[in-house]
Design a protein around this motif. Structure first.
Motif, PDB file in Angstrom:
ATOM      1  N   PHE A  18       0.840  -1.184   0.000  1.00 41.68           N
ATOM      2  CA  PHE A  18       0.000   0.000   0.000  1.00 41.68           C
ATOM      3  C   PHE A  18       0.879   1.240   0.000  1.00 41.68           C
ATOM      4  O   PHE A  18       1.958   1.248   0.597  1.00 41.68           O
ATOM      5  CB  PHE A  18      -0.900   0.025   1.243  1.00 41.68           C
ATOM      6  N   TYR A  19       0.427   2.279  -0.681  1.00 39.06           N
ATOM      7  CA  TYR A  19       1.142   3.548  -0.718  1.00 39.06           C
ATOM      8  C   TYR A  19       0.285   4.631  -0.077  1.00 39.06           C
ATOM      9  O   TYR A  19      -0.918   4.692  -0.286  1.00 39.06           O
ATOM     10  CB  TYR A  19       1.461   3.956  -2.159  1.00 39.06           C
ATOM     11  N   THR A  20       0.950   5.500   0.685  1.00 31.94           N
ATOM     12  CA  THR A  20       0.278   6.632   1.311  1.00 31.94           C
ATOM     13  C   THR A  20       0.432   7.865   0.423  1.00 31.94           C
ATOM     14  O   THR A  20       1.158   7.837  -0.579  1.00 31.94           O
ATOM     15  CB  THR A  20       0.887   6.929   2.688  1.00 31.94           C
ATOM     16  N   ILE A  21      -0.206   8.941   0.828  1.00 31.85           N
ATOM     17  CA  ILE A  21      -0.091  10.205   0.091  1.00 31.85           C
ATOM     18  C   ILE A  21       1.362  10.672   0.072  1.00 31.85           C
ATOM     19  O   ILE A  21       1.878  11.075  -0.973  1.00 31.85           O
ATOM     20  CB  ILE A  21      -1.017  11.275   0.704  1.00 31.85           C
ATOM     21  N   THR A  25       3.694  11.183  -3.237  1.00 30.15           N
ATOM     22  CA  THR A  25       4.264  12.504  -3.488  1.00 30.15           C
ATOM     23  C   THR A  25       5.737  12.380  -3.844  1.00 30.15           C
ATOM     24  O   THR A  25       6.204  12.990  -4.803  1.00 30.15           O
ATOM     25  CB  THR A  25       4.085  13.404  -2.240  1.00 30.15           C
ATOM     26  N   LYS A  26       6.459  11.549  -3.097  1.00 25.08           N
ATOM     27  CA  LYS A  26       7.888  11.319  -3.384  1.00 25.08           C
ATOM     28  C   LYS A  26       8.077  10.584  -4.704  1.00 25.08           C
ATOM     29  O   LYS A  26       8.925  10.934  -5.511  1.00 25.08           O
ATOM     30  CB  LYS A  26       8.516  10.487  -2.273  1.00 25.08           C
ATOM     31  N   MET A  27       7.288   9.520  -4.914  1.00 22.57           N
ATOM     32  CA  MET A  27       7.443   8.684  -6.106  1.00 22.57           C
ATOM     33  C   MET A  27       7.156   9.446  -7.393  1.00 22.57           C
ATOM     34  O   MET A  27       7.871   9.312  -8.379  1.00 22.57           O
ATOM     35  CB  MET A  27       6.489   7.489  -6.046  1.00 22.57           C
ATOM     36  N   LEU A  28       6.063  10.213  -7.390  1.00 25.03           N
ATOM     37  CA  LEU A  28       5.614  10.876  -8.605  1.00 25.03           C
ATOM     38  C   LEU A  28       6.236  12.251  -8.810  1.00 25.03           C
ATOM     39  O   LEU A  28       6.221  12.781  -9.915  1.00 25.03           O
ATOM     40  CB  LEU A  28       4.083  11.009  -8.598  1.00 25.03           C
ATOM     41  N   GLY A  29       6.737  12.844  -7.735  1.00 28.93           N
ATOM     42  CA  GLY A  29       7.296  14.187  -7.839  1.00 28.93           C
ATOM     43  C   GLY A  29       6.220  15.246  -7.956  1.00 28.93           C
ATOM     44  O   GLY A  29       6.480  16.353  -8.433  1.00 28.93           O
ATOM     45  N   TRP A  30       5.008  14.910  -7.547  1.00 23.29           N
ATOM     46  CA  TRP A  30       3.891  15.851  -7.589  1.00 23.29           C
ATOM     47  C   TRP A  30       3.777  16.545  -6.247  1.00 23.29           C
ATOM     48  O   TRP A  30       4.298  16.083  -5.240  1.00 23.29           O
ATOM     49  CB  TRP A  30       2.583  15.125  -7.886  1.00 23.29           C
ATOM     50  N   SER A  31       3.043  17.666  -6.217  1.00 29.84           N
ATOM     51  CA  SER A  31       2.823  18.358  -4.956  1.00 29.84           C
ATOM     52  C   SER A  31       1.879  17.539  -4.083  1.00 29.84           C
ATOM     53  O   SER A  31       1.085  16.723  -4.569  1.00 29.84           O
ATOM     54  CB  SER A  31       2.226  19.746  -5.196  1.00 29.84           C
ATOM     55  N   PHE A  64      -3.330   3.990 -13.466  1.00 31.34           N
ATOM     56  CA  PHE A  64      -2.454   4.753 -14.358  1.00 31.34           C
ATOM     57  C   PHE A  64      -2.265   4.086 -15.719  1.00 31.34           C
ATOM     58  O   PHE A  64      -1.687   4.679 -16.618  1.00 31.34           O
ATOM     59  CB  PHE A  64      -1.104   5.019 -13.702  1.00 31.34           C
ATOM     60  N   SER A  65      -2.754   2.857 -15.883  1.00 29.38           N
ATOM     61  CA  SER A  65      -2.687   2.190 -17.185  1.00 29.38           C
ATOM     62  C   SER A  65      -3.736   2.735 -18.151  1.00 29.38           C
ATOM     63  O   SER A  65      -3.627   2.531 -19.358  1.00 29.38           O
ATOM     64  CB  SER A  65      -2.903   0.688 -17.020  1.00 29.38           C
ATOM     65  N   ASN A  66      -4.744   3.403 -17.619  1.00 25.34           N
ATOM     66  CA  ASN A  66      -5.802   3.979 -18.447  1.00 25.34           C
ATOM     67  C   ASN A  66      -5.609   5.481 -18.572  1.00 25.34           C
ATOM     68  O   ASN A  66      -5.181   6.138 -17.620  1.00 25.34           O
ATOM     69  CB  ASN A  66      -7.178   3.708 -17.817  1.00 25.34           C
TER      70      ASN A  66
END
Length: 77
Positions: A18-21, A25-31, A64-66
């Motif tokens: 499971f991934y948290t917010i 945030t770290k993985m995607l580099g998003w805010s 994210f595949s769609n």
């Protein structure tokens, strides 16, 4: 060399991740605000684990595949 159907194996992971917010945030580099909005989207496969919002790894990959188009989704307008 040809591989027969009987030789093919299906890989099934028994590990559930499971991934948290904060992790996304770290993985995607998003805010953090963008990731929080993603978790609040009714179409996003998140769950509440106590007071923490989480998403299962395979559900995240499937999401994210769609292709998701902002203009077609009323939540992101």
């Amino acid at each position: 060399m040809r591989i027969s159907d009987s030789d093919k194996q299906l890989y099934i992971s028994s590990e559930v991740k499971f991934y948290t917010i904060a992790e996304l945030t770290k993985m995607l580099g998003w805010s953090e605000n963008t990731v929080q909005k993603l978790f609040n989207d009714p179409k996003f496969p998140s769950s509440d684990f106590g007071r923490t919002k989480v998403v299962e790894a395979h559900a995240l990959i499937n999401y994210f595949s769609n292709k998701h188009i902002k203009e077609n989704d009323g939540f992101w307008k």
